[in-house]
Enzyme design. Structure first.
Site, short mmCIF file in Angstrom:
data_model
loop_
_atom_site.label_atom_id
_atom_site.label_comp_id
_atom_site.label_asym_id
_atom_site.label_seq_id
_atom_site.Cartn_x
_atom_site.Cartn_y
_atom_site.Cartn_z
N ASP A 1 29.66 2.34 -2.18
CA ASP A 1 28.50 1.92 -1.39
C ASP A 1 28.04 0.52 -1.80
O ASP A 1 27.27 -0.12 -1.09
CB ASP A 1 27.33 2.90 -1.63
CG ASP A 1 27.05 3.77 -0.41
OD1 ASP A 1 27.54 3.42 0.69
OD2 ASP A 1 26.34 4.78 -0.56
N LYS B 1 31.94 11.51 7.52
CA LYS B 1 32.65 10.79 6.46
C LYS B 1 33.85 11.61 5.98
O LYS B 1 34.95 11.10 5.83
CB LYS B 1 31.71 10.52 5.28
CG LYS B 1 30.79 9.34 5.53
CD LYS B 1 29.67 9.25 4.52
CE LYS B 1 28.70 8.14 4.95
NZ LYS B 1 27.46 8.12 4.20
N GLN C 1 24.81 10.50 -1.01
CA GLN C 1 24.11 10.27 0.26
C GLN C 1 22.60 10.11 0.02
O GLN C 1 21.97 10.95 -0.62
CB GLN C 1 24.38 11.45 1.20
CG GLN C 1 23.80 11.29 2.58
CD GLN C 1 24.45 10.17 3.38
OE1 GLN C 1 25.67 10.03 3.39
NE2 GLN C 1 23.64 9.35 4.03
#
Ligand code: NDP
Length: 294
Positions: A120, A53, A97
């Site tokens: 997200d 990422k 995460q």
């Protein structure tokens, strides 16, 4: 030999990354989108995702902020970091995460993220916006699947019968919401669904997000259907090695499907590209400017 069109996730993701980089360049005078990724603990798979990422964020011209915390970080400390990132004007996207180590309440941490920076798309406010048709940041993997479907069905998805197998909050449910928003007739199947093969056979669009290697067999697929395989499963391979397969029996399904995503090289590469796209969307909304048409 496969009769289906193979949907090339790598190529589509590269195209999307190029678009994002062009948008970032077009925004240079206005705002430099910034993505903060928070990794707690040493989970090796998560460490690889986070590294990828960061690399792709930087390659697109965005600012990348990486925060690595030890596994024993107290929840309060993580919440304080999220709060700082919420207030930081250089940060437009925040990604924590998952999975988080035991002892940290993931739902509480996700709720602490400013919904405007929730790239997200897991904050309840964004989940609600997705289902009610308000502007939302949609979760990255389902957004990637929709991009692939748009490629195969440029005519649109109106009236198509879509079956999503798997009802998780991160894939199955948001996927169903996005298909519904495109006017599909959506069935959300799960482990208690009766006659799953029959349900799958009714699908013009079949999305598998289960986490069981090759569970969906070729004769569960309607001839000509579009199959999107989200599953990532590691199975033993020759020489004591392992390899990745999807939730769909690719060899069987590609004989009957009209189009199908491979694993690897299908949905997987789209997810990070969509994360970058969501970060540009968030940065533009926060700066009060339109997303550049590139
Ligand atoms: P979850 O484990 O959270 O959810 C799995 C879902 O599958 C559940 O809804 C479960 O039903 C359903 N299920 C399990 N067994 C069966 C069965 N025998 N028949 C029908 N349904 C079943 O998984 P995720 O949604 O997080 O992930 C799904 C897959 O997608 C995994 O392989 C994961 O690695 C992959 N993935 C890939 C991503 C990518 O970037 N390509 C991103 C995210 C995930 P129930 O609710 O009834 O238990």
């Amino acid at each position: 030999m496969s009769g289906a069109r193979i949907i090339d996730g790598k190529a589509l993701a590269a195209k999307l990354r190029e678009r994002v980089a062009a948008q970032v360049a077009a925004l240079a005078e206005t705002v430099r989108p910034g993505l903060a990724v928070v990794l707690v603990g040493e989970d090796p798979a998560s460490a690889v995702y986070v590294r990828n990422k960061n690399r792709e964020t930087q390659a697109s011209g965005m600012a990348s902020f990486e925060h690595k915390l030890p596994a024993d970080t107290p929840e309060a400390e993580l919440l304080a970091l999220v709060e700082r990132l919420n207030r930081d004007p250089a940060v437009h996207g925040i990604l924590v995460q998952l999975p988080l180590p035991d002892g940290i309440d993931s739902a509480k941490v996700l709720r602490a993220i400013d919904p405007a920076k929730d790239v997200d798309g897991f904050h309840p406010e964004n989940v609600g916006a997705l289902w009610t048709g308000a502007p939302a940041l949609a979760p990255c993997t389902p957004r990637g699947c929709m991009t692939m479907l748009a490629e195969v069905h440029p005519e649109g998805l109106v009236g198509k019968r879509a079956v999503v197998v798997g009802r998780s909050n991160i894939v199955g449910k948001p996927m169903a919401a996005l298909l519904l928003a495109q006017h599909c007739t959506v069935t959300l199947a799960h482990s208690r669904t009766q006659d799953l093969p029959g349900v799958c056979r009714s699908a013009d669009i079949l999305v598998a997000a289960v986490g069981r290697a090759r569970m969906i067999e070729g004769d569960w697929v309607q001839p000509g259907a579009t199959v999107i395989d989200v599953g990532i499963n590691r199975i033993p391979a020759d020489g004591g090695k392992t390899r990745l397969v999807g939730d769909v029996d690719f060899a069987g399904a590609s004989e009957v499907a009209g189009a199908i995503t491979p694993v690897p090289g299908g949905v997987g590469p789209m997810t990070i590209a969509c994360l970058l796209a969501n970060t540009v969307t968030a940065a533009c909304r926060l700066a009060g400017v339109a997303e550049p048409e590139v």
